[in-house]
Design a protein around this motif. Structure first.
Motif, mmCIF file in Angstrom:
data_model
loop_
_atom_site.group_PDB
_atom_site.id
_atom_site.type_symbol
_atom_site.label_atom_id
_atom_site.label_comp_id
_atom_site.label_asym_id
_atom_site.label_seq_id
_atom_site.Cartn_x
_atom_site.Cartn_y
_atom_site.Cartn_z
ATOM 1 N N GLN A 147 0.804 -1.217 0.000
ATOM 2 C CA GLN A 147 0.000 0.000 0.000
ATOM 3 C C GLN A 147 0.836 1.265 0.000
ATOM 4 O O GLN A 147 0.289 2.374 0.063
ATOM 5 N N GLU A 148 2.154 1.127 -0.072
ATOM 6 C CA GLU A 148 3.007 2.307 -0.139
ATOM 7 C C GLU A 148 2.781 3.037 -1.469
ATOM 8 O O GLU A 148 2.723 2.398 -2.527
ATOM 9 N N PRO A 149 2.641 4.361 -1.438
ATOM 10 C CA PRO A 149 2.370 5.110 -2.673
ATOM 11 C C PRO A 149 3.392 4.846 -3.778
ATOM 12 O O PRO A 149 3.022 4.686 -4.947
ATOM 13 N N ILE A 172 3.586 10.930 0.514
ATOM 14 C CA ILE A 172 2.278 10.963 -0.163
ATOM 15 C C ILE A 172 2.029 12.304 -0.850
ATOM 16 O O ILE A 172 0.911 12.578 -1.290
ATOM 17 N N LYS A 173 3.078 13.104 -0.963
ATOM 18 C CA LYS A 173 2.891 14.454 -1.498
ATOM 19 C C LYS A 173 2.343 14.436 -2.915
ATOM 20 O O LYS A 173 1.425 15.180 -3.268
ATOM 21 N N ASN A 209 -4.105 5.804 -7.326
ATOM 22 C CA ASN A 209 -3.915 6.957 -6.451
ATOM 23 C C ASN A 209 -4.980 6.966 -5.360
ATOM 24 O O ASN A 209 -4.703 7.253 -4.197
ATOM 25 N N LYS A 210 -6.212 6.612 -5.726
ATOM 26 C CA LYS A 210 -7.280 6.512 -4.727
ATOM 27 C C LYS A 210 -6.932 5.435 -3.703
ATOM 28 O O LYS A 210 -7.134 5.615 -2.499
ATOM 29 N N GLU A 211 -6.406 4.289 -4.204
ATOM 30 C CA GLU A 211 -6.020 3.212 -3.294
ATOM 31 C C GLU A 211 -4.961 3.699 -2.310
ATOM 32 O O GLU A 211 -5.013 3.407 -1.114
ATOM 33 N N ALA A 212 -3.977 4.438 -2.828
ATOM 34 C CA ALA A 212 -2.896 4.930 -1.980
ATOM 35 C C ALA A 212 -3.416 5.898 -0.924
ATOM 36 O O ALA A 212 -3.000 5.862 0.244
ATOM 37 N N ILE A 213 -4.348 6.782 -1.315
ATOM 38 C CA ILE A 213 -4.929 7.737 -0.377
ATOM 39 C C ILE A 213 -5.731 7.013 0.698
ATOM 40 O O ILE A 213 -5.598 7.276 1.898
ATOM 41 N N GLU A 214 -6.568 6.068 0.267
ATOM 42 C CA GLU A 214 -7.437 5.370 1.209
ATOM 43 C C GLU A 214 -6.651 4.484 2.173
ATOM 44 O O GLU A 214 -7.093 4.213 3.286
ATOM 45 N N ALA A 215 -5.473 4.037 1.729
ATOM 46 C CA ALA A 215 -4.664 3.150 2.570
ATOM 47 C C ALA A 215 -3.757 3.915 3.515
ATOM 48 O O ALA A 215 -3.155 3.313 4.412
ATOM 49 N N ASN A 216 -3.648 5.236 3.340
ATOM 50 C CA ASN A 216 -2.714 6.024 4.133
ATOM 51 C C ASN A 216 -3.468 6.860 5.163
ATOM 52 O O ASN A 216 -4.251 7.743 4.806
ATOM 53 N N PRO A 217 -3.261 6.621 6.462
ATOM 54 C CA PRO A 217 -4.021 7.345 7.483
ATOM 55 C C PRO A 217 -3.753 8.844 7.494
ATOM 56 O O PRO A 217 -4.668 9.631 7.750
#
Length: 602
Positions: free
Chosen positions: A324-326, A487-488, A423-431
């Motif tokens: 799940q890392e961007p 995540i920038k 990108n949505k997956e990365a956002i949703e997986a990152n608190p």
């Protein structure tokens, strides 16, 4: 007097004994000298005898000593310190002496050959399974004759004694292929891999077909889905077509050094049942697919390193996403498979039995697609102005997609859509990202210190039910900046800008809603060609028309789109701007092309 005579006799006896001892020592030394001369001569004879069949001693690009040896009517390449070369030396000495050589004798000869390679040999590249040199592809088919497939833009040929040096490992198996196969035979795969969506097939056909292009960074292929969805079988069958091995699919090792060695030994490294890769391992595989090196100590007693420098093809299966890392997701292509219905299930024996009939055609189709792609990839590269992060990969896949019958830019548009969904997956997986999105929903701009921001995000985490005890949540303000940097780019894709500065006393973080990146999104739309009747227009026309109206209020944007009527009229459409989704404009423009302009998209 008698006493003096006894003393004299004693001294004479001692001298006599000393002389006898010295003679014995000299005799033994002479025997050893002669024996060493014999051994040296035998070793020299052995070396000369073995040298007759050694065509070259050299170093690979990482400094490992190799020997190219002639066996029957072909040549083989083996590391001098390998078991294979050791066995070769033993065989040659045995045939020369008529008796097994000692271990010391074998080791001595191997040390001699290693030294010759180091000081007299040149450096040469050694490849695993596939090589591209001067726009010619060489593929090791792993047969007993060390033959290979040679592919250029004009032909495909099976050749002996190839001009490139391949190495092999014991797990590698021969490729089975049909050079009379047709390009469309690649679609035989869908009989065995349950991919239903045509958009997924558009992405996967080029990805699978170009796995043997060895010298470009390549996307990680992640398959996820429920149990019984055919994830593992899909990877096993692809490996049979591209890089057959006795290890059809790999298990993730616990030791990182073992993992480095494992990836080094497999051109196609497909892993089964992997979920939630740590940041360390996510970064590791990002390096694997982009061609960076690793080292490990050769022996604990010295300072020498073994260098692993390679570019590999990697894939994962799992019920959930492997990582799940961007940065990891940004280098990935993801396929979701649904559970196979009971009435459609088959035994592995049935699948393999049927697949073996189609396997030669599928591999032959892969060769044909590579050949045709070589002929157009440079031209395609010159056409494309806007590329994703995996630029080389995207260019090659766009080229292969055209060979497979897709219209120009269709693959690229599908690939961009995949990137946006990732990108949505990365956002949703990152608190942290989730909490920043919630923060910016309530205000257009926030400014404060890292400590203040961590407190603010902590409060929102409580509201959003986000676990702040998980490893991804920073425990201190100085770690927060690091996490935000990771995540920038994902936040920028959500139209959120993050700036870090220093006012002379403290570090300051500013988070704001950015100006909707219309031009960036429209650049994507520019890549899609739309055709139809006399009203032929391209997305490029609409790109420039839309840019003229970007200065209007951001609550709505008027975009001129191409219609398909005979008068070439321009249809005026109004689209709402959805919060934080800069790609909305591009999607609406694409939809207007499809629905209003009746464009031929697929």
């Amino acid at each position: 007097m008698e006493k003096e005579l006894n003393s004299l006799e004693t001294r004479e006896d001692i001298e006599s004994e000393k002389q006898a001892a010295q003679e014995l020592i000299d005799s033994r030394n002479e025997t050893i000298r002669k024996r060493n001369e014999e051994i040296s001569k035998e070793e020299q004879d052995d070396s000369e005898s073995i040298d007759e069949d050694i065509e070259e001693l050299f170093l690979d690009s990482d400094g490992v000593a190799y020997a190219t040896i002639r066996i029957n009517n072909h040549t083989e390449n083996w590391p001098i310190r390998s078991r294979q070369f050791n066995n070769y030396v033993v065989k040659q000495i045995y045939e020369n002496l008529g008796k097994p050589p000692t271990k010391e004798r074998v080791n001595s000869l191997i040390s001699i050959f290693s030294a010759k390679a180091m000081y007299d040999g040149i450096r040469e590249e050694v490849y695993l399974r596939s090589a591209r040199i001067d726009n010619v592809i060489y593929i090791d088919i792993v047969d007993d004759k060390w033959s290979c497939i040679r592919i250029d833009k004009d032909s495909i040929n099976l050749i002996n004694n190839p001009p490139v040096k391949f190495r092999r490992y014991n797990h590698m198996k021969p490729l089975i292929f049909d050079l009379d196969a047709d390009i469309k035979d690649i679609d035989l795969l869908w009989k065995y891999i349950p991919v239903k969506e045509e958009s997924d097939k558009i992405i996967l056909r080029p990805h699978i077909s170009l796995l043997l292009i060895s010298d470009i960074p390549y996307a990680i292929w992640i398959i996820y889905g429920d149990q019984g969805s055919g994830k593992s079988m899909a990877k096993k069958l692809i490996r049979l077509c591209v890089d057959p091995s006795s290890l059809k699919i790999l298990s993730f090792p616990k030791d990182r050094i073992e993992l480095v060695q494992q990836v080094s030994h497999h051109y196609l490294a497909f892993y089964d049942n992997v979920t939630n890769l740590s940041k360390t391992y996510s970064d590791f595989f990002c390096r694997v697919v982009t061609g960076e090196g690793f080292t490990k100590r050769e022996l604990f007693s010295d300072d020498d390193d073994i260098i692993y420098n390679y570019l590999r093809r990697v894939g994962f299966n799992g019920i959930n996403l492997a990582g799940q890392e961007p940065d990891f997701l940004d280098r990935s292509v993801i396929t979701h498979l649904k559970r196979i219905k009971k009435e459609h299930r088959r035994t592995e024996r049935q699948i393999y039995s049927d697949f073996e009939k189609d396997r030669p055609k599928i591999t032959g189709a892969i060769f044909k697609i590579i050949q045709k792609t070589l002929g157009i990839v440079d031209e395609v590269e010159s056409e494309i102005k806007f590329l994703p992060r995996m630029a080389d990969y995207a260019i090659w896949c766009e080229s292969a997609s055209r060979i497979l019958g897709e219209k120009p830019k269709v693959y690229l548009n599908k690939y961009f859509n995949k990137i946006e969904s990732l990108n949505k997956e990365a956002i949703e997986a990152n608190p942290i990202a989730l909490c920043i999105l919630d923060l910016i929903n309530d205000c257009n701009e926030w400014t404060g210190t890292p400590s203040q921001l961590l407190d603010e995000l902590g409060q929102r985490a409580f509201t959003l039910n986000v676990n702040i005890k998980q490893p991804m949540w920073p425990k201190a303000p100085n770690k927060l900046t690091q996490r935000i940097n990771e995540i920038k780019t994902n936040l920028e894709d959500e139209d959120i800008e993050v700036d870090t500065s220093h006012d002379g006393k403290k570090r300051v973080i500013t988070i704001r809603k950015g100006t909707v990146s219309t031009v960036s999104s429209l650049e994507k739309a520019q890549e899609v060609e739309i055709s139809g009747g006399e009203g032929l227009k391209t997305a490029n026309d609409n790109f420039h028309n839309a840019k003229k109206e970007i200065d209007m209020p951001l609550n709505e944007l008027t975009v001129l789109t191409a219609s398909n009527d005979k008068k070439d009229s321009i249809v005026r459409k109004e689209f709402p701007i959805v919060k934080h989704r800069k790609n909305t404009i591009a999607n609406d423009i694409n939809n207007s092309f499809l629905n209003d302009g009746k464009g031929d998209y697929n």
